[in-house]
Design a protein around this motif. Sequence first.
Motif, mmCIF file in Angstrom:
data_model
loop_
_atom_site.group_PDB
_atom_site.id
_atom_site.type_symbol
_atom_site.label_atom_id
_atom_site.label_comp_id
_atom_site.label_asym_id
_atom_site.label_seq_id
_atom_site.Cartn_x
_atom_site.Cartn_y
_atom_site.Cartn_z
ATOM 1 N N TRP A 141 -13.626 2.313 2.496
ATOM 2 C CA TRP A 141 -12.950 2.806 1.919
ATOM 3 C C TRP A 141 -12.507 2.995 0.381
ATOM 4 C CZ3 TRP A 141 -7.875 0.780 5.637
ATOM 5 C CH2 TRP A 141 -8.683 0.222 6.643
ATOM 6 N N TYR A 158 -11.387 6.172 -1.826
ATOM 7 C CA TYR A 158 -10.232 6.848 -1.111
ATOM 8 C C TYR A 158 -9.282 5.821 -2.256
ATOM 9 C CZ TYR A 158 -11.916 9.133 2.956
ATOM 10 O OH TYR A 158 -12.309 9.762 3.949
ATOM 11 N N ASN A 184 -4.397 7.347 -5.485
ATOM 12 C CA ASN A 184 -3.991 7.355 -4.177
ATOM 13 C C ASN A 184 -3.265 6.124 -4.186
ATOM 14 O OD1 ASN A 184 -5.362 10.104 -4.326
ATOM 15 N ND2 ASN A 184 -7.146 9.315 -2.543
ATOM 16 N N TRP A 212 -4.146 10.428 0.680
ATOM 17 C CA TRP A 212 -5.772 10.336 0.696
ATOM 18 C C TRP A 212 -6.445 11.166 0.292
ATOM 19 C CZ3 TRP A 212 -5.612 5.652 -0.138
ATOM 20 C CH2 TRP A 212 -4.485 4.555 0.443
ATOM 21 N N THR A 247 -7.599 14.294 -1.455
ATOM 22 C CA THR A 247 -8.988 15.210 -2.705
ATOM 23 C C THR A 247 -6.897 15.844 -2.716
ATOM 24 O OG1 THR A 247 -10.081 16.964 -1.789
ATOM 25 C CG2 THR A 247 -10.656 14.550 -2.029
#
Lengths: 116, 116, 116, 116
Positions: free
Chosen positions: B28, B31, B36, C54, C56
Amino acid sequence: MKDPESGGKPDLPALQRRLAEFAAARHWQPYHTPKNLVSALSVEACELVEIFQWLTPEESSLVMEDPATAARVTDEVADVLAYLLQLCEVLGIDPLSALDAKIDRNERRFPAPGPP
Amino acid sequence: MKDPESGGKPDLPALQRRLAEFAAARHWQPYHTPKNLVSALSVEACELVEIFQWLTPEESSLVMEDPATAARVTDEVADVLAYLLQLCEVLGIDPLSALDAKIDRNERRFPAPGPP
Amino acid sequence: MKDPESGGKPDLPALQRRLAEFAAARHWQPYHTPKNLVSALSVEACELVEIFQWLTPEESSLVMEDPATAARVTDEVADVLAYLLQLCEVLGIDPLSALDAKIDRNERRFPAPGPP
Amino acid sequence: MKDPESGGKPDLPALQRRLAEFAAARHWQPYHTPKNLVSALSVEACELVEIFQWLTPEESSLVMEDPATAARVTDEVADVLAYLLQLCEVLGIDPLSALDAKIDRNERRFPAPGPP
């Protein structure tokens, strides 16, 4: 206030106590309802978001290279943690146990992919 | 994963490592840009706010008396702490030192009222 | 409730009145303190953030191509606007005049680059 | 920019166009991804929360009596509306239709209590 046994480095329960004493010495407890503390927590979280809001993902990964921005981010992290601990104080929640239990649940909910 | 010396009770650095391993095992990290993670942190903080948004100050002080609400609040506290620690991980911030320094600054900024 | 002169399309003041009547008919006004409404507004704004947290930048520009996500985004936009109008209702703020004045100020604050 | 027919008072679509022209004249569109705009929206919503975070419900109802606070609240309301309209612009959402449809759904979801 700091534990000399630990080389002066505070742990989370010590910081939580220090925050409680700080608020009590200033008679701020009447303002520290759970409702107010969660609002303050969300405001501090958004002050972190504000630092990153116009950055690309790549720029966001470099924020600590600029000393002024690094200091600002570190300060906001401290504010978020401070309100979270004060919330835990008034509600009687142990944040370390809460997170430990949550990771346990997430390990069952999102099993790690095994070897091929 | 838990330190047997401490009676099985995790401390903050141990939980931060556990979260980092959890994310790495699931791939992960792409991300987990700082941008984020601060968004996710603010979302979790607002999920706490949501629990309290229509409550009076008095009602907000009693949320832990209802087991279902207590579990929900505890779970959201864990989520906020989880994203805060993951943010600290990717940015190289020590949250305990950050908060310790912040309380030092606040003690100078807001001197406690002395005895009369 | 809708103005037949405008082809049935509501304008902002009409929607603000409709929301006020909706709350009054359900006796929700005691909950609609300014403090509670700004909390609810921030919660809805974070529900929008959650949809994007999450993604882009490129993925975030394509959210309306998926019908389910498009419906979810549209629904959260409506929720944010609803709480903003209810806040304006209880505080006596005209949101259109407030924004018009703000753009006037921003035009002075950030002059547009002229021709070379 | 303002419609002389309406006595100079802007409506929501006119303000949305004015914001779009404002951003285009400053070449700000690359920053105005949906992801960035929802972050900015949540930050502005939290700036509203910040004004109210330590107030009692009663105090929160009186914020417009202080001219400086009234100006600050009005300014933040404008900021929230500005980012919401800019988000709608880049996503192609009609905020008035979205809210109208949402109230329709809420009327079915929360039927008003009838006469006894």
